[in-house]
Scaffold this motif. Structure first.
Motif, short mmCIF file in Angstrom:
data_model
loop_
_atom_site.label_atom_id
_atom_site.label_comp_id
_atom_site.label_asym_id
_atom_site.label_seq_id
_atom_site.Cartn_x
_atom_site.Cartn_y
_atom_site.Cartn_z
N UNK A 100 -2.80 3.18 0.20
CA UNK A 100 -2.65 1.55 0.30
C UNK A 100 -2.57 0.97 2.26
N UNK A 101 -1.40 2.10 2.62
CA UNK A 101 -0.99 2.38 3.55
C UNK A 101 -2.66 1.81 4.68
N UNK A 138 4.07 6.97 6.74
CA UNK A 138 5.19 6.96 6.66
C UNK A 138 5.54 5.62 5.78
N UNK A 139 6.03 5.25 4.90
CA UNK A 139 6.16 3.69 3.97
C UNK A 139 7.05 3.25 3.91
N UNK A 140 7.58 1.83 3.60
CA UNK A 140 8.72 1.08 3.99
C UNK A 140 8.47 0.74 2.56
N UNK A 147 5.84 -2.76 2.48
CA UNK A 147 6.56 -3.68 3.25
C UNK A 147 6.21 -3.28 5.29
N UNK A 148 5.80 -1.88 4.43
CA UNK A 148 5.37 -1.96 6.69
C UNK A 148 4.76 0.11 6.65
N UNK A 149 4.06 0.19 7.19
CA UNK A 149 3.61 1.63 7.02
C UNK A 149 2.79 2.02 8.15
N UNK A 150 3.14 2.86 8.92
CA UNK A 150 1.87 4.03 9.60
C UNK A 150 1.82 4.98 9.40
N UNK A 151 0.66 5.17 10.09
CA UNK A 151 -0.13 6.39 9.83
C UNK A 151 -0.94 7.46 10.68
N UNK A 152 -1.53 8.78 10.60
CA UNK A 152 -1.54 9.45 11.86
C UNK A 152 -1.83 10.72 11.08
#
Length: 248
Positions: A100-101, A138-140, A147-152
């Motif tokens: 989803x992110x 990392x998911x908010x 409502x927000x996120x980052x991946x790596x």
């Protein structure tokens, strides 16, 4: 510096040329071709190289000079944003909805860009990395809403950030700050942010010479890894706790 990018052979285990031999114009273009297989991607990141290309292009591999990075103790949130976070009910978790992110990152509008570089093939490659325990999100959440996120990608004790998104104002800032908090607690000093822009500078990102970056990465990727999903280890983090994050 090379005048033309190196053409990668079909063997996914073939080595990349030294990152320091990347082109000056365009800055950091090192190699072309190959694929997005797991061994090739992991080999690239271990050597400070990442893929970035548009739909219809062959894979392009980059290692720019200088490099944008975040120290995990230097991610900054504005005083106004930190005051707003004191009242926030958002919660941050990890690796509960990676697909989803990455899909949300692909759809997020970018200033000066049309379309997305996160093609279907790129998306699948990172989903495969995630399933093997190498890529993380990392998911908010606001209740049940993302409502927000980052991946790596994580190798050893080095996190290579790929993309982030905000479904609501500030969502990506919260994801980045939460990631930095947890990585700092775990003894991970750096987050790679790849290419500079004003937004990353405003959050505390800084430029380092490529040679320095590569030296740091070489030491960090060989440290004992954290295998598997981060969900349990990361736990749940309240966005309100980030109100104490450093200010600019």
């Amino acid at each position: 510096m090379r005048q033309r990018p190196f053409v990668l052979p079909s063997d996914p285990h073939a080595p990349f040329p030294p990152a320091g031999s990347a082109m000056r114009d365009p800055d950091g273009l090192l190699a072309i071709g190959g694929d997005l297989s797991l061994p090739r991607l992991l080999n690239a990141y271990r050597h400070g190289i990442f893929p970035w290309f548009s739909p219809g292009q062959p894979p392009l591999w980059w290692s720019p000079d200088p490099r944008m990075v975040f120290r995990t103790d230097c991610v900054r949130l504005s005083s106004r944003f930190r005051r707003a976070l004191k009242q926030s009910t958002w919660q941050i978790r990890a690796d509960t909805c990676f697909e989803q992110v990455i899909s949300a990152c692909a759809l997020a509008p970018r200033p000066g860009q049309h379309g997305t570089w996160i093609t279907s093939g790129m998306r699948q490659a990172y989903i495969d990395l995630h399933r093997q325990g190498h890529a993380h999100s990392v998911e908010v959440f606001d209740g049940g809403d993302l409502v927000g996120g980052i991946y790596g990608v994580a190798i050893g004790r080095m996190f290579f950030g790929e993309s982030m998104f905000s479904g609501r104002s500030g969502g990506s800032k919260v994801a980045l700050a939460a990631l930095a908090v947890r990585l700092r607690e775990w003894g991970w000093p750096l987050i790679d942010a790849q290419v500079e822009n004003d937004h990353l500078h405003s959050l505390g990102g800084s430029l380092v010479p490529r040679e320095t970056f590569l030296e740091q990465v070489a030491g960090l990727v060989d440290l004992p890894p954290t295998e598997g999903a981060w969900t349990g280890r990361f736990g749940a983090l309240a966005a309100s706790s980030l109100s104490q994050a450093p200010a600019p």
